[in-house]
Design a protein around this motif. Structure first.
Motif, PDB file in Angstrom:
ATOM      1  N   LYS A 106      21.831  39.709 -23.494  1.00 25.02           N
ATOM      2  CA  LYS A 106      21.043  40.222 -22.523  1.00 25.02           C
ATOM      3  C   LYS A 106      19.817  40.729 -23.484  1.00 25.02           C
ATOM      4  O   LYS A 106      18.365  40.628 -22.036  1.00 25.02           O
ATOM      5  N   ARG A 107      19.191  41.530 -24.064  1.00 30.21           N
ATOM      6  CA  ARG A 107      17.913  41.137 -24.120  1.00 30.21           C
ATOM      7  C   ARG A 107      17.762  39.805 -24.382  1.00 30.21           C
ATOM      8  O   ARG A 107      15.719  40.007 -24.363  1.00 30.21           O
ATOM      9  N   ALA A 108      18.008  39.694 -25.200  1.00 33.29           N
ATOM     10  CA  ALA A 108      17.244  37.682 -25.539  1.00 33.29           C
ATOM     11  C   ALA A 108      16.927  36.953 -23.825  1.00 33.29           C
ATOM     12  O   ALA A 108      15.544  37.156 -23.990  1.00 33.29           O
ATOM     13  N   ARG A 109      17.465  37.560 -22.930  1.00 35.83           N
ATOM     14  CA  ARG A 109      17.612  37.087 -21.582  1.00 35.83           C
ATOM     15  C   ARG A 109      16.111  38.268 -21.061  1.00 35.83           C
ATOM     16  O   ARG A 109      15.385  37.462 -20.091  1.00 35.83           O
ATOM     17  N   LEU A 110      16.070  38.853 -21.080  1.00 33.23           N
ATOM     18  CA  LEU A 110      15.323  40.286 -20.534  1.00 33.23           C
ATOM     19  C   LEU A 110      13.927  39.399 -21.736  1.00 33.23           C
ATOM     20  O   LEU A 110      12.878  39.379 -20.517  1.00 33.23           O
ATOM     21  N   ARG A 111      13.528  39.685 -22.769  1.00 36.05           N
ATOM     22  CA  ARG A 111      12.565  38.942 -23.704  1.00 36.05           C
ATOM     23  C   ARG A 111      11.725  37.961 -23.271  1.00 36.05           C
ATOM     24  O   ARG A 111      11.155  37.715 -22.397  1.00 36.05           O
ATOM     25  N   ALA A 112      13.230  36.774 -22.413  1.00 34.85           N
ATOM     26  CA  ALA A 112      12.384  35.293 -21.962  1.00 34.85           C
ATOM     27  C   ALA A 112      12.062  35.423 -20.420  1.00 34.85           C
ATOM     28  O   ALA A 112      11.041  34.487 -20.211  1.00 34.85           O
ATOM     29  N   LEU A 113      12.699  36.114 -19.823  1.00 29.36           N
ATOM     30  CA  LEU A 113      11.948  37.084 -18.372  1.00 29.36           C
ATOM     31  C   LEU A 113      10.115  37.827 -18.454  1.00 29.36           C
ATOM     32  O   LEU A 113       9.956  37.503 -17.415  1.00 29.36           O
TER      33      LEU A 113
END
Length: 319
Positions: free
Chosen positions: A115-122
């Motif tokens: 979830k952290r990686a997804r947030l950074r990608a956004l």
């Protein structure tokens, strides 16, 4: 709080969100299946509906409430800020990117790296603080006071609850009125929205992990109380206390609040992957777990709708 016309708010939310279908939101599928498809032995004529909201563009039902919150308010230059176990943050970050505004997300230590990686990608600015959602929320509120950003609460704002309620409106539009709706509860935004939409027309059933029983404990105490949270679904059902809006709505509209073990939740999650190839997070598996364990037993001829609420999961954990 009790004087809110929730159905009118849900209709307004649906109108706001309609302009963002395709780019940010999608109408998610509704499957109507025989209990045999799940290996369930039930009363005659039972039909199981799966609302596949985990296929939402942001990976969970949260997309509806977060975008509705942003569309219903003026957004300052500082952008938006949110505390989240992950899903509300992802939905807020996706909405902020769609609208071209800045987003800052505070996460607890329990949040998974996926979830952290997804947030950074956004494009979100991510801060991990403390261990539980309550720690992240405290840091988020302090940051909001400092920056003046628009606060998006994970579950306890009228726009967020009404946005979640558009899911119920969509289900009714797709398949008619279910007899019962089984839904996971964390802070209560989703069950608040669904119960506000369906009212007494459908039996809305609250499902919680034994290790995160916010609504169950509130009912025992007669008011919202803080609870210790943990277990397999803590990243998305890790609220410390049921939201005030959800509490008021569920007091009127929801009769049943049931608890499920981590083992049952995990078994249902793995079953959905292995047997149906649905990669969902633990919170999304509680409705099936309720049927598999017999915690909820449908009546003859019942149309029971399972809300599959989120898919922000590392697929490697489903093996």
């Amino acid at each position: 709080m009790n004087d809110i016309d929730w159905r009118a708010d849900i209709e307004r939310a649906a109108q706001r969100l309609a302009a963002h279908r395709g780019a940010y939101l999608r109408e998610t599928p509704l499957w109507k299946l025989s209990p045999d498809a799940f290996g369930l032995s039930t009363a005659e004529g039972v039909e199981v509906w799966l609302k596949l909201e985990h296929l939402q563009i942001a990976g969970s039902f949260k997309a509806r409430g977060m975008m509705n919150r942003l569309l219903a308010n003026d957004i300052p230059a500082a952008g938006v800020v949110v505390a989240s176990g992950g899903n509300a943050g992802i939905a807020t970050a996706a909405a902020a990117r769609a609208l071209g505004v800045r987003c800052e997300v505070f996460l607890p230590g329990v949040s998974p790296e996926a979830k952290r990686a997804r947030l950074r990608a956004l494009g979100a600015e991510v801060t991990v603080v403390g261990e539980a959602y309550a720690d992240a929320l405290a840091a988020c509120l302090a940051r909001q006071r400092e920056s003046g950003a628009l606060l998006t609460h994970a579950y306890d704002q009228p726009e967020v609850v009404a946005g979640a309620g558009t899911l119920g409106r969509e289900i009714e539009g797709q398949g008619g009125l279910p007899d019962s709706v089984l839904v996971s509860v964390g802070g209560g935004g989703l069950i608040g929205g669904l119960a506000a939409w369906f009212g007494q027309r459908s039996r809305v059933v609250a499902l919680e992990p034994e290790r995160a029983p916010t609504l169950f404990r509130a009912r025992a105490a007669g008011e919202p109380v803080d609870v210790e949270v943990g277990g397999v679904a803590a990243d998305s059902l890790g609220a410390k206390r049921i939201g005030e809006h959800a509490w008021a709505i569920t007091q009127r509209e929801v009769r049943d609040a049931l608890l499920l073990s981590d083992d049952a939740i995990r078994a249902a999650q793995v079953w959905l992957w292995k047997e149906m190839k649905l990669a969902v997070e633990p919170a999304a598996a509680l409705p099936l777990a309720a049927l598999q364990t017999g915690a909820y037993v449908p009546r003859a001829g019942e149309k029971v709708c399972l809300i599959v609420c989120g898919a922000n999961v590392d697929p490697a954990t489903l093996a």
